[in-house]
Design a protein around this motif. Structure first.
Motif, short mmCIF file in Angstrom:
data_model
loop_
_atom_site.label_atom_id
_atom_site.label_comp_id
_atom_site.label_asym_id
_atom_site.label_seq_id
_atom_site.Cartn_x
_atom_site.Cartn_y
_atom_site.Cartn_z
N ALA A 6 7.14 -3.09 -13.31
CA ALA A 6 7.49 -2.24 -14.46
C ALA A 6 6.32 -2.03 -15.41
O ALA A 6 6.18 -0.96 -16.00
N SER A 7 5.50 -3.04 -15.59
CA SER A 7 4.38 -2.92 -16.54
C SER A 7 3.03 -2.88 -15.82
O SER A 7 2.01 -3.32 -16.37
N GLU A 49 -5.04 0.59 -13.28
CA GLU A 49 -5.96 0.11 -12.25
C GLU A 49 -5.21 -0.56 -11.10
O GLU A 49 -5.53 -0.32 -9.93
N GLU A 50 -4.23 -1.36 -11.44
CA GLU A 50 -3.44 -2.02 -10.41
C GLU A 50 -2.62 -1.00 -9.61
O GLU A 50 -2.49 -1.10 -8.39
N VAL A 110 -2.78 -0.37 -5.56
CA VAL A 110 -1.62 -0.40 -4.66
C VAL A 110 -1.49 0.93 -3.93
O VAL A 110 -1.21 0.96 -2.72
N ARG A 111 -1.72 2.04 -4.64
CA ARG A 111 -1.64 3.36 -3.99
C ARG A 111 -2.66 3.47 -2.87
O ARG A 111 -2.37 4.01 -1.79
N GLN A 112 -3.85 2.97 -3.10
CA GLN A 112 -4.89 2.99 -2.06
C GLN A 112 -4.44 2.18 -0.85
O GLN A 112 -4.65 2.57 0.30
N GLY A 113 -3.82 1.02 -1.11
CA GLY A 113 -3.33 0.19 -0.02
C GLY A 113 -2.21 0.87 0.76
O GLY A 113 -2.16 0.78 2.00
N LEU A 114 -1.32 1.58 0.07
CA LEU A 114 -0.25 2.28 0.74
C LEU A 114 -0.79 3.42 1.60
O LEU A 114 -0.27 3.68 2.70
N ARG A 115 -1.81 4.08 1.11
CA ARG A 115 -2.43 5.15 1.90
C ARG A 115 -3.03 4.57 3.18
O ARG A 115 -2.88 5.14 4.28
N ALA A 116 -3.71 3.43 3.04
CA ALA A 116 -4.38 2.82 4.19
C ALA A 116 -3.38 2.31 5.23
O ALA A 116 -3.64 2.35 6.43
N LEU A 160 0.09 -5.57 -3.65
CA LEU A 160 -0.03 -6.05 -5.02
C LEU A 160 -0.39 -7.52 -5.05
O LEU A 160 -1.23 -7.95 -5.86
N GLU A 161 0.20 -8.31 -4.15
CA GLU A 161 -0.09 -9.74 -4.11
C GLU A 161 -1.50 -10.04 -3.67
O GLU A 161 -2.15 -10.94 -4.21
N ASP A 162 -1.97 -9.28 -2.67
CA ASP A 162 -3.31 -9.58 -2.12
C ASP A 162 -3.80 -8.39 -1.29
O ASP A 162 -3.10 -7.95 -0.37
#
Length: 338
Positions: free
Chosen positions: A85-86, A90-91, A95-101, A120-122
């Motif tokens: 939620a918060s 940058e975070e 995460v968006r970059q990771g989802l794209r990959a 998000l975790e790693d």
């Protein structure tokens, strides 16, 4: 005689002097000329369509990753507010970059929520997802106490359904078509079918809004909700091959961006290799390793986006780009390629 007429008509059309006109009119004239040329070439053949295509949607026609990732992050904030939620900008970007990959591994949309939390975790989880997704998903759901993921799926689908109902234009804008594909599909003179794992309730609005296709949910041109994708798409190819439109010597093409589906066809349905040309879309959701492995599969060829547009317009991939439209001789030679 008809073949000679086709060549003569095309040659004469090329020799006619052009007159100055507006760019929009030039575009319309070019489109009409392309359609007429196709009609002549098809008429010179066996009397039916010379080519029939079955096309995946996500990763071939539409870059739906934008919508899936955006919806996943919103659903994550609702489902795990203490984590998402918060989330800072940058975070969120990370995460968006990771989802794209990791998009090549996504089968069911709700899995993006699990991917988002793992990223998000790693960041190292990106590689774990790419190389070991199905067992990793099972272990992760168990560790989080999520069972079979039904609650996650409900949260994800609830947000998407609400977005489509309350802000359809916004939702549609998150599903852009790949450059050049819409024009090529509109110029395509051949019968084509859509075979997608996307739910019918989302696929039909996209086809209507983005491509202007006048289709209903029960349209025979659509194979939707194909999950598991490998088995269901093989079934769709078999069904299309038996339809009258595919009879009479038509060349059958299947374009998909999912390596696992191509691998499944090559290994589990080798009888289809004799009747279908299989094309792996290299601009879609696949990895460099998968593209390298695809060329070793029997009957599978890599296809670039520009070649895809060429295939839609001409029914062949010419292998070269000299800036000119193919001649009838080039079309015939390319059609003979295995």
């Amino acid at each position: 005689m008809l073949a000679r007429y086709a060549t003569s008509a095309i040659t004469n059309a090329r020799q006619r002097p052009s007159t100055p006109t507006r760019p929009a009119q030039l575009h319309q004239r070019a489109e009409r000329g392309q359609r007429r040329r196709h009609q002549i070439l098809v008429a010179a053949g066996a009397g039916g369509p010379s080519d029939v295509l079955v096309l995946d949607f996500d990763g071939v026609i539409c870059d739906s990753e934008h919508e899936v990732s955006t919806s996943a992050l919103v659903a994550c904030a609702q489902y795990w507010p203490e984590l998402f939620a918060s989330l800072g900008e940058e975070e969120r970007h990370r995460v968006r970059q990771g989802l794209r990959a990791t998009r090549p591994r996504l089968i069911k949309g709700w899995e993006a929520l699990v991917m988002a939390r793992l990223v998000l975790e790693d960041d190292s989880n990106v590689q774990r997802i790419l190389h070991d997704w199905e067992p990793l998903l099972e272990r992760t759901l168990a560790a989080w106490g999520e069972g079979d993921g039904a609650a996650l799926a409900a949260a994800f689908e609830s947000h998407r359904a609400g977005q489509l109902a309350s802000a359809p234009d916004s939702w549609l804008s998150l599903n852009p078509l790949y450059p050049g594909v819409a024009d090529a599909l509109q110029a395509c003179p051949y019968p084509f079918y859509i075979a997608s794992s996307k739910a019918t309730s989302r696929l039909v609005p996209l086809l209507r809004a983005s491509l202007g296709m006048q289709v209903e949910e029960g349209s025979p041109r659509i194979f939707a909700s194909l999950i598991p994708p490998n088995e269901r798409k093989i079934q769709a190819l078999r069904e299309v091959a038996q339809r009258p439109v595919a009879q009479g010597g038509a060349t059958l093409h299947f374009v998909d961006d999912r390596f696992e589906t191509m691998q499944a066809i090559a290994e589990q349905a080798p009888d289809l290799l004799g009747s279908w040309k299989l094309w792996l879309a290299d601009w879609g959701y696949n990895t460099e390793e998968e593209r390298a492995a695809a060329v070793a599969l029997p009957g599978v060829r890599l296809l670039s986006r520009s070649q895809f547009c060429e295939l839609l317009k001409w029914g062949v991939v010419m292998e070269v780009d000299d800036g000119c439209e193919p001649t009838p001789e080039e079309v015939e030679a390319a059609a003979r390629q295995p």
